[in-house]
Design a protein around this motif. Structure first.
Motif, PDB file in Angstrom:
ATOM      1  N   ILE A   5       0.838  -1.202   0.000  1.00 57.58           N
ATOM      2  CA  ILE A   5       0.000   0.000   0.000  1.00 57.58           C
ATOM      3  C   ILE A   5       0.876   1.256   0.000  1.00 57.58           C
ATOM      4  CG2 ILE A   5      -1.605   1.335   1.417  1.00 57.58           C
ATOM      5  CD1 ILE A   5      -2.892  -1.322   2.246  1.00 57.58           C
ATOM      6  N   ILE A   6       1.911   1.264   0.849  1.00 57.81           N
ATOM      7  CA  ILE A   6       2.818   2.411   0.890  1.00 57.81           C
ATOM      8  C   ILE A   6       3.550   2.564  -0.444  1.00 57.81           C
ATOM      9  CG2 ILE A   6       4.881   3.348   1.999  1.00 57.81           C
ATOM     10  CD1 ILE A   6       3.974   1.960   4.573  1.00 57.81           C
ATOM     11  N   LEU A   7       3.985   1.431  -1.023  1.00 63.70           N
ATOM     12  CA  LEU A   7       4.694   1.467  -2.297  1.00 63.70           C
ATOM     13  C   LEU A   7       3.807   2.014  -3.411  1.00 63.70           C
ATOM     14  CD1 LEU A   7       7.136   0.834  -4.050  1.00 63.70           C
ATOM     15  CD2 LEU A   7       6.302  -1.522  -4.254  1.00 63.70           C
ATOM     16  N   CYS A   8       2.543   1.571  -3.459  1.00 64.48           N
ATOM     17  CA  CYS A   8       1.626   2.064  -4.497  1.00 64.48           C
ATOM     18  C   CYS A   8       1.398   3.572  -4.364  1.00 64.48           C
ATOM     19  CB  CYS A   8       0.296   1.317  -4.412  1.00 64.48           C
ATOM     20  SG  CYS A   8       0.362  -0.367  -5.051  1.00 64.48           S
ATOM     21  N   LEU A   9       1.333   4.047  -3.136  1.00 62.76           N
ATOM     22  CA  LEU A   9       1.182   5.491  -2.922  1.00 62.76           C
ATOM     23  C   LEU A   9       2.422   6.234  -3.426  1.00 62.76           C
ATOM     24  CD1 LEU A   9      -0.359   7.896  -1.757  1.00 62.76           C
ATOM     25  CD2 LEU A   9       0.687   7.386   0.470  1.00 62.76           C
ATOM     26  N   ILE A  10       3.606   5.693  -3.143  1.00 61.95           N
ATOM     27  CA  ILE A  10       4.844   6.319  -3.600  1.00 61.95           C
ATOM     28  C   ILE A  10       4.921   6.330  -5.124  1.00 61.95           C
ATOM     29  CG2 ILE A  10       7.362   6.059  -3.624  1.00 61.95           C
ATOM     30  CD1 ILE A  10       7.161   4.947  -0.786  1.00 61.95           C
ATOM     31  N   LEU A  11       4.538   5.213  -5.750  1.00 61.60           N
ATOM     32  CA  LEU A  11       4.574   5.142  -7.215  1.00 61.60           C
ATOM     33  C   LEU A  11       3.602   6.125  -7.848  1.00 61.60           C
ATOM     34  CD1 LEU A  11       4.800   1.268  -7.791  1.00 61.60           C
ATOM     35  CD2 LEU A  11       6.653   2.949  -7.818  1.00 61.60           C
ATOM     36  N   ALA A  12       2.422   6.278  -7.253  1.00 60.98           N
ATOM     37  CA  ALA A  12       1.432   7.209  -7.798  1.00 60.98           C
ATOM     38  C   ALA A  12       1.917   8.652  -7.694  1.00 60.98           C
ATOM     39  CB  ALA A  12       0.103   7.043  -7.068  1.00 60.98           C
ATOM     40  N   LEU A  13       2.771   8.916  -6.695  1.00 67.24           N
ATOM     41  CA  LEU A  13       3.284  10.277  -6.493  1.00 67.24           C
ATOM     42  C   LEU A  13       4.603  10.514  -7.221  1.00 67.24           C
ATOM     43  CD1 LEU A  13       2.496  10.717  -2.679  1.00 67.24           C
ATOM     44  CD2 LEU A  13       1.209  11.603  -4.642  1.00 67.24           C
ATOM     45  N   GLY A  14       5.033   9.524  -8.011  1.00 65.61           N
ATOM     46  CA  GLY A  14       6.237   9.707  -8.806  1.00 65.61           C
ATOM     47  C   GLY A  14       7.515   9.332  -8.102  1.00 65.61           C
ATOM     48  N   GLY A  15       7.456   8.534  -7.069  1.00 60.66           N
ATOM     49  CA  GLY A  15       8.652   8.158  -6.333  1.00 60.66           C
ATOM     50  C   GLY A  15       9.324   6.904  -6.831  1.00 60.66           C
ATOM     51  N   GLY A  16       8.840   6.323  -7.941  1.00 60.71           N
ATOM     52  CA  GLY A  16       9.448   5.125  -8.489  1.00 60.71           C
ATOM     53  C   GLY A  16      10.649   5.434  -9.356  1.00 60.71           C
ATOM     54  N   PRO A  17      11.332   4.391  -9.854  1.00 60.86           N
ATOM     55  CA  PRO A  17      12.505   4.596 -10.718  1.00 60.86           C
ATOM     56  C   PRO A  17      12.201   5.398 -11.980  1.00 60.86           C
ATOM     57  CG  PRO A  17      12.410   2.339  -9.934  1.00 60.86           C
ATOM     58  CD  PRO A  17      11.122   2.973  -9.544  1.00 60.86           C
ATOM     59  N   ASP A  18      10.959   5.308 -12.480  1.00 62.53           N
ATOM     60  CA  ASP A  18      10.615   6.066 -13.688  1.00 62.53           C
ATOM     61  C   ASP A  18      10.253   7.515 -13.386  1.00 62.53           C
ATOM     62  OD1 ASP A  18       8.294   5.539 -12.316  1.00 62.53           O
ATOM     63  OD2 ASP A  18       7.166   4.811 -14.059  1.00 62.53           O
ATOM     64  N   HIS A  19      10.085   7.856 -12.104  1.00 63.52           N
ATOM     65  CA  HIS A  19       9.736   9.223 -11.675  1.00 63.52           C
ATOM     66  C   HIS A  19       8.495   9.752 -12.402  1.00 63.52           C
ATOM     67  CE1 HIS A  19      13.464   9.336  -9.431  1.00 63.52           C
ATOM     68  NE2 HIS A  19      14.151   9.056 -10.527  1.00 63.52           N
ATOM     69  N   ASP A  20       7.597   8.851 -12.702  1.00 64.34           N
ATOM     70  CA  ASP A  20       6.358   9.210 -13.388  1.00 64.34           C
ATOM     71  C   ASP A  20       5.263   9.473 -12.358  1.00 64.34           C
ATOM     72  OD1 ASP A  20       4.286   9.603 -15.129  1.00 64.34           O
ATOM     73  OD2 ASP A  20       4.084   7.496 -15.708  1.00 64.34           O
ATOM     74  N   ARG A  21       4.860  10.726 -12.235  1.00 65.07           N
ATOM     75  CA  ARG A  21       3.817  11.092 -11.278  1.00 65.07           C
ATOM     76  C   ARG A  21       2.449  10.823 -11.929  1.00 65.07           C
ATOM     77  NH1 ARG A  21       3.660  14.487  -6.699  1.00 65.07           N
ATOM     78  NH2 ARG A  21       1.597  15.341  -6.274  1.00 65.07           N
ATOM     79  N   LYS A  22       1.918   9.654 -11.622  1.00 62.25           N
ATOM     80  CA  LYS A  22       0.672   9.246 -12.273  1.00 62.25           C
ATOM     81  C   LYS A  22      -0.541   9.956 -11.700  1.00 62.25           C
ATOM     82  CE  LYS A  22       2.608   4.646 -13.099  1.00 62.25           C
ATOM     83  NZ  LYS A  22       3.899   4.918 -12.408  1.00 62.25           N
ATOM     84  N   GLY A  23      -0.590  10.097 -10.383  1.00 63.17           N
ATOM     85  CA  GLY A  23      -1.740  10.759  -9.776  1.00 63.17           C
ATOM     86  C   GLY A  23      -3.046  10.068 -10.169  1.00 63.17           C
ATOM     87  N   PHE A  24      -3.984  10.875 -10.682  1.00 62.37           N
ATOM     88  CA  PHE A  24      -5.278  10.342 -11.131  1.00 62.37           C
ATOM     89  C   PHE A  24      -5.354  10.305 -12.655  1.00 62.37           C
ATOM     90  CE2 PHE A  24      -6.061  11.718  -6.827  1.00 62.37           C
ATOM     91  CZ  PHE A  24      -6.920  10.752  -6.331  1.00 62.37           C
TER      92      PHE A  24
END
Length: 367
Positions: A5-24
């Motif tokens: 759950i924490i990881l999915c929140l980080i990925l949605a906010l652009g904290g993943g290796p791709d730095h893609d801020r997906k948001g909504f």
């Protein structure tokens, strides 16, 4: 699950290796709801209603905390706490996780299960798809290992619940007596053996049409799950009627349903509605997934209802039982046993703590 759950929140906010801020983003394109059968708002509504089968299948088991009452220590305290924790765990682990994974994975992703032919690959979970799409390596394999552990844990608890239910029926004379036999450790081995036989149904998934087979099995199990919920809700409604007829106040109970009997009436109507309409698509002609009429979906979706009715009527005829009047309902059998166990438990607690008065705790009725 908390880590996911924490990881999915980080990925949605652009904290993943791709730095893609997906948001909504995926809520806008392709959209939060995938239309089903028809386009527009009607198609979105039908999609939500169709998902009720999968959702109900996922939520099945939340009611099984009640079966553990017979083997729980100090159930008057532990069971209410377990019920409340179950509610908050559903909100956190189910609702929040689905919300966050929907931010990271669009419904038209080609990597999702059933969207490709990699039935045994890492695409088995939308969480894995979200992690892989963000460019994180190694972790998807770890997540798949965790999912396997989750499945084994679920299977273990299901075998326990099923065997204990059959055992209880046998003890009460509602099932063959040999099913009540236990070994030296108290394990009902005959009931456990019968329960284990049904695990062989998992081998149906080796078929090339595993998606369709799984949908049939999920629909069949969901029907009986809904019927179990309906039975529980009806039992609660009758219980409330009985205690009101006998003058038992809410204050005399250690736990009451938060929404009371009104909540049970609403939930009962909703469960009946879902049970009757969850396979509505089989009645739609020329639908691409079912053809003119998919009799297999119809059978697996609705067979449980006539079986349930026949078993209920058959039990009434064979056992010659009648519906018990609220004033004649037995609300106290077994209370003395719980009282004795609670006294023993409280005495054991007092032996290691400061002395406390038991008056009031022992005399409160337990239902």
């Amino acid at each position: 699950m908390t880590g996911l759950i924490i990881l999915c929140l980080i990925l949605a906010l652009g904290g993943g290796p791709d730095h893609d801020r997906k948001g909504f983003r995926y809520w806008k394109s392709p959209g939060a709801f995938k239309p089903y059968m028809v386009e527009g708002d009607l198609g979105k509504f039908l999609a939500v209603w169709t998902s009720m089968v999968t959702a109900t299948f996922a939520y099945l088991g939340t009611e099984l905390v009640g079966i553990t009452v017979g083997e729980a220590k100090n159930p008057r305290k532990t069971i209410p706490r377990a019920i409340k924790l179950t509610f908050w765990r559903i909100i956190f682990f189910y609702v929040l996780s689905v919300f966050l994974v929907g931010l990271n994975v669009p419904y038209d992703s080609p990597d999702l299960l059933f969207a490709n032919k990699k039935k045994a690959s890492a695409s088995a979970s939308p969480f894995v798809v979200a992690i892989s799409s963000a460019g994180i390596r190694t972790l998807p394999s770890i997540i798949n290992g965790c999912i396997l552990i989750f499945i084994l844990s679920a299977a273990n608890s299901d075998l326990y619940i099923c065997s204990r239910t059959i055992y209880s029926l046998a003890v009460e004379g509602q099932a063959p007596h040999f099913l009540a036999r236990t070994n030296a450790r108290g394990v009902p081995f005959f009931a456990l053996g019968i329960s284990s036989v049904f695990t062989l149904l998992a081998f149906m998934n080796v078929s090339s049409e595993s998606e369709r087979i799984f949908s049939y099995l999920a629909s069949f199990v969901t029907t009986f799950g809904l019927l179990v919920w309906i039975s529980i809700l009806i039992s609660h409604i009758f219980f409330v009627r009985a205690r009101r007829a006998q003058g038992v106040l809410d204050s005399a109970l250690r736990y009451t349903a938060p929404l009371g009997v009104q909540g049970s009436y609403f939930a009962l109507a909703f469960c009946v509605l879902i049970a009757l309409t969850k396979n509505f698509s089989v009645f739609i002609p020329n639908h691409e997934s079912y053809g003119n009429f998919d009799f297999r979906s119809f059978i697996t979706g609705y067979l449980g209802i006539p079986i349930y009715i026949c078993l209920y009527i058959g039990h009434k005829v064979v056992r010659k039982t009648r519906v018990i009047h609220p004033k004649s309902s037995d609300l106290y059998s077994g209370k003395d046993i719980i009282d004795e166990e609670e006294v023993a438990y409280e005495s054991m607690q007092l032996s290691s703590n400061e002395p406390k008065s038991l008056l009031g705790k022992i005399t409160t009725p337990f239902f």
